[in-house]
Scaffold this motif. Structure first.
Motif, PDB file in Angstrom:
ATOM      1  N   GLU A   2      -4.960  11.079  -2.856  1.00  0.00           N
ATOM      2  CA  GLU A   2      -4.039  10.011  -2.451  1.00  0.00           C
ATOM      3  C   GLU A   2      -4.633   9.258  -1.338  1.00  0.00           C
ATOM      4  O   GLU A   2      -5.363   9.653  -0.202  1.00  0.00           O
ATOM      5  CB  GLU A   2      -2.732  10.588  -1.942  1.00  0.00           C
ATOM      6  CG  GLU A   2      -1.752   9.530  -1.361  1.00  0.00           C
ATOM      7  CD  GLU A   2      -0.284  10.438  -0.930  1.00  0.00           C
ATOM      8  OE1 GLU A   2       0.580   9.615  -0.514  1.00  0.00           O
ATOM      9  OE2 GLU A   2      -0.194  11.415  -0.913  1.00  0.00           O
ATOM     10  N   GLU A   3      -4.325   8.048  -1.504  1.00  0.00           N
ATOM     11  CA  GLU A   3      -4.795   6.879  -0.490  1.00  0.00           C
ATOM     12  C   GLU A   3      -3.797   6.104   0.243  1.00  0.00           C
ATOM     13  O   GLU A   3      -2.672   5.952  -0.439  1.00  0.00           O
ATOM     14  CB  GLU A   3      -6.182   6.068  -1.029  1.00  0.00           C
ATOM     15  CG  GLU A   3      -7.175   6.753  -1.542  1.00  0.00           C
ATOM     16  CD  GLU A   3      -8.374   5.814  -2.045  1.00  0.00           C
ATOM     17  OE1 GLU A   3      -8.149   4.545  -2.225  1.00  0.00           O
ATOM     18  OE2 GLU A   3      -9.455   6.438  -2.360  1.00  0.00           O
ATOM     19  N   ASN A   4      -4.381   5.525   1.515  1.00  0.00           N
ATOM     20  CA  ASN A   4      -3.024   4.523   2.060  1.00  0.00           C
ATOM     21  C   ASN A   4      -3.614   3.231   1.305  1.00  0.00           C
ATOM     22  O   ASN A   4      -4.562   2.305   1.722  1.00  0.00           O
ATOM     23  CB  ASN A   4      -3.490   4.519   3.521  1.00  0.00           C
ATOM     24  CG  ASN A   4      -2.381   3.751   4.401  1.00  0.00           C
ATOM     25  OD1 ASN A   4      -1.922   2.771   3.797  1.00  0.00           O
ATOM     26  ND2 ASN A   4      -2.265   4.273   5.581  1.00  0.00           N
ATOM     27  N   HIS A   5      -2.466   2.552   0.707  1.00  0.00           N
ATOM     28  CA  HIS A   5      -2.388   1.354  -0.113  1.00  0.00           C
ATOM     29  C   HIS A   5      -1.807   0.327   0.622  1.00  0.00           C
ATOM     30  O   HIS A   5      -1.573  -0.632   0.170  1.00  0.00           O
ATOM     31  CB  HIS A   5      -2.152   1.719  -1.536  1.00  0.00           C
ATOM     32  CG  HIS A   5      -2.985   2.196  -2.334  1.00  0.00           C
ATOM     33  ND1 HIS A   5      -4.313   1.825  -2.953  1.00  0.00           N
ATOM     34  CD2 HIS A   5      -3.049   3.717  -2.739  1.00  0.00           C
ATOM     35  CE1 HIS A   5      -4.813   2.811  -3.525  1.00  0.00           C
ATOM     36  NE2 HIS A   5      -4.189   3.779  -3.392  1.00  0.00           N
ATOM     37  N   LEU A   6      -1.234   0.722   1.896  1.00  0.00           N
ATOM     38  CA  LEU A   6      -0.385  -0.347   2.742  1.00  0.00           C
ATOM     39  C   LEU A   6      -1.468  -1.442   3.023  1.00  0.00           C
ATOM     40  O   LEU A   6      -2.581  -1.322   3.228  1.00  0.00           O
ATOM     41  CB  LEU A   6      -0.170   0.337   4.239  1.00  0.00           C
ATOM     42  CG  LEU A   6       1.087   1.513   3.832  1.00  0.00           C
ATOM     43  CD1 LEU A   6       1.190   2.118   5.233  1.00  0.00           C
ATOM     44  CD2 LEU A   6       2.094   0.985   3.230  1.00  0.00           C
ATOM     45  N   PHE A   7      -0.850  -2.638   3.077  1.00  0.00           N
ATOM     46  CA  PHE A   7      -1.729  -3.976   3.410  1.00  0.00           C
ATOM     47  C   PHE A   7      -1.157  -4.411   4.900  1.00  0.00           C
ATOM     48  O   PHE A   7       0.120  -4.813   5.196  1.00  0.00           O
ATOM     49  CB  PHE A   7      -1.321  -5.107   2.305  1.00  0.00           C
ATOM     50  CG  PHE A   7      -1.977  -6.226   2.827  1.00  0.00           C
ATOM     51  CD1 PHE A   7      -3.401  -6.499   2.442  1.00  0.00           C
ATOM     52  CD2 PHE A   7      -1.275  -7.562   3.152  1.00  0.00           C
ATOM     53  CE1 PHE A   7      -4.252  -7.478   2.891  1.00  0.00           C
ATOM     54  CE2 PHE A   7      -2.067  -8.729   3.461  1.00  0.00           C
ATOM     55  CZ  PHE A   7      -3.378  -8.823   3.230  1.00  0.00           C
ATOM     56  N   ASN A 135       0.434   6.062   6.683  1.00  0.00           N
ATOM     57  CA  ASN A 135       1.118   5.983   5.419  1.00  0.00           C
ATOM     58  C   ASN A 135       2.272   6.732   5.696  1.00  0.00           C
ATOM     59  O   ASN A 135       2.808   7.281   4.604  1.00  0.00           O
ATOM     60  CB  ASN A 135       0.361   6.509   4.326  1.00  0.00           C
ATOM     61  CG  ASN A 135       0.669   5.625   3.003  1.00  0.00           C
ATOM     62  OD1 ASN A 135       1.255   4.727   3.078  1.00  0.00           O
ATOM     63  ND2 ASN A 135       0.231   6.527   1.707  1.00  0.00           N
TER      64      ASN A 135
END
Length: 201
Positions: A2-7, A135
């Motif tokens: 899992e990765e942090n995909h927040l912009f 996240n």
């Protein structure tokens, strides 16, 4: 994995209208955090009761409006962002539903799955501002990282930023040429420290 995909973005709250629902500890915490980052932020707080500390903020900052009443759909009218900060989970969910129907971005305190955005921990040194996000996994870790960075980044960095701003304004050429020259000037900030040469006896 899992990765942090927040912009990550930085809002100009003085150009937006923010609604906070909840006048207790959570509401006070959110309002105070926004004011620390943008003292001119336009914030309306709707709640049945308000903490004395929140009332004091409203007296100090004239851009804060306190409205003593239960939440209703009309409170979302003209708002750009909303923060549901009550300790009533059912009410917070209701606010989320109304915000989504009105296409208003919402943050529901302590409920990551109902958040369009997070209020991350912030490190600030003058004009430099760094926002930290986990996240939604661990605000505690974000706060610890904030402490580390706050101590590690020198206060003099803001002076460097101001001087670089002056240099940038004086540089000739197009955008690409200016970026290239500024990259050269700031290379020292990321260059590895030179190893000391051992002295001979």
């Amino acid at each position: 994995m899992e990765e942090n995909h927040l912009f990550p973005v930085f809002f100009k709250l003085n150009r937006l209208q923010v609604l906070v629902v909840g006048g207790g500890n959570i509401g006070h915490e959110k309002v105070n955090a926004m004011l620390q980052n943008c003292p001119e932020g336009n914030i309306t707080v709707v709640a049945i009761t308000f903490l004395p500390e929140l009332e004091q903020l409203a007296k100090t900052f004239h851009n804060i409006t306190l409205i003593e009443k239960p939440f209703s759909c009309g409170d979302l009218l003209g708002k750009d962002l909303v923060i549901a900060a009550t300790n009533d989970r059912a009410l917070n969910t209701c606010i989320w539903e109304k915000a989504k129907a009105s296409k208003v971005l919402i943050n529901v305190a302590d409920t990551p799955e109902l958040c369009d955005f997070y209020l991350g921990s912030v490190v600030q040194k003058g004009n430099l501002k760094i926002a930290i996000s986990t996240n939604g996994k661990s605000p505690t870790v974000a706060k610890r990282l904030k402490q580390v960075l706050q101590e590690a980044i020198p206060n003099t960095l803001d002076e460097v930023l101001n001087k670089l701003h002056i240099i940038r304004d004086k540089l000739k050429g197009d955008f690409a040429a200016k970026v290239k020259e500024l990259n050269k000037i700031t290379e020292v900030l990321v260059a590895p420290a030179a190893e000391e040469t051992p002295k001979e006896d």
